[in-house]
Motif scaffolding. Structure first.
Motif, short mmCIF file in Angstrom:
data_model
loop_
_atom_site.label_atom_id
_atom_site.label_comp_id
_atom_site.label_asym_id
_atom_site.label_seq_id
_atom_site.Cartn_x
_atom_site.Cartn_y
_atom_site.Cartn_z
N ASP A 1 -3.90 10.80 0.13
CA ASP A 1 -4.26 9.75 -0.81
C ASP A 1 -3.62 8.47 -0.29
O ASP A 1 -2.41 8.41 -0.08
N SER A 2 -4.44 7.46 -0.03
CA SER A 2 -3.90 6.19 0.45
C SER A 2 -4.63 5.05 -0.22
O SER A 2 -5.79 5.17 -0.62
N GLU A 3 -3.95 3.91 -0.34
CA GLU A 3 -4.55 2.75 -0.99
C GLU A 3 -3.75 1.51 -0.65
O GLU A 3 -2.52 1.57 -0.49
N SER B 1 -9.18 -2.99 -3.99
CA SER B 1 -8.42 -1.86 -3.46
C SER B 1 -9.27 -1.06 -2.47
O SER B 1 -10.47 -0.84 -2.72
N GLY C 1 0.83 -1.19 0.00
CA GLY C 1 0.00 0.00 0.00
C GLY C 1 0.87 1.24 0.00
O GLY C 1 2.10 1.17 0.13
N THR D 1 -4.01 -3.06 -1.45
CA THR D 1 -4.66 -4.09 -2.24
C THR D 1 -4.81 -5.35 -1.42
O THR D 1 -3.87 -5.78 -0.74
N SER E 1 -8.86 2.35 0.62
CA SER E 1 -8.00 3.31 1.31
C SER E 1 -7.54 2.69 2.62
O SER E 1 -8.18 1.78 3.15
#
Length: 214
Positions: free
Chosen positions: A92-94, A102, A58, A96, A104
């Motif tokens: 902005d965060s993400e 996906s 991430g 998987t 945040s």
């Protein structure tokens, strides 16, 4: 990375930017298991099992803007004690999941904003504070569905006064705090706000007291 400018004795303008890479993000996932794995007599029944596992990589990045302004630094000395502050974070965060979905990062809003107007001197302090943050992920219900808190707003007031002279050698001050002046309601939802699963209302909260330092 940050850039700061100090304006006057107690004023500040600051800009910051950051980036973080995160390996193996932990998230909650739900699956179904055969109950016979735990209690033989229930073999064949499907039980829901929720636990925490490691997902894929991430990232977490954003900018921060901070301003603290004493009126006496920008207007005139006659405004000494008055001030304004504001803080803005854009994120902005993400990460998987193992299945490729996906999300945040839990607990991170795309925008957080705080501001205050205040007056302070040696004896008296008054501060009105406003806070806003938009929706953020609370936890993942499973590998493809998230639970979110809807955007929240708070308005708080704090007051304090310290006696000019000690009382029997002790400093005495009085204070009062009022939280959630606008009586906001908090909503938690699954997927979208059209499917809320929890609505909370705490009301306004009042606190007053005396502090004695000896």
């Amino acid at each position: 990375m940050s850039l700061e400018w100090y304006a006057g004795d107690a004023s500040l303008v600051a800009l910051g930017a950051f980036y973080r890479h995160i390996d193996d993000v932990i998230y909650a996932d739900t699956t179904y298991v055969d109950a016979g794995n735990y209690i033989s007599e229930f073999a064949g029944e499907q039980w829901k099992y929720t636990g925490f596992i490691n997902g894929d990589e991430g990232h977490f990045q954003g900018i921060e803007l901070n301003f603290i302004g004493q009126a006496s630094d920008f207007i005139s000395e006659s405004w000494d004690g008055f001030g304004f502050s504001a803080y803005l974070t854009l994120l902005d965060s993400e990460f998987t999941t193992l299945s490729g979905s996906s999300f945040s990062l839990p607990g991170t809003s795309d925008m957080i904003f705080n501001s205050s107007v205040y007056y302070e001197n040696d004896l008296f302090s008054a501060r009105l504070n406003y806070q806003y943050r938009d929706d953020w992920l609370s936890t993942t219900e499973n590998d493809s569905m998230g639970e979110y808190w809807a955007a929240q707003t708070r308005l708080d007031l704090s007051l304090s006064y310290t006696l000019a002279e000690p009382v029997y050698g002790s400093d005495v001050s009085f204070y009062a705090n009022i939280n959630n002046l606008t009586d906001e309601i908090d909503v938690r939802y699954i997927g979208t706000e059209a499917t809320p699963n929890q609505i909370e209302r705490y009301g306004r909260r009042y606190m007053a007291g005396v502090r004695i330092n000896f």
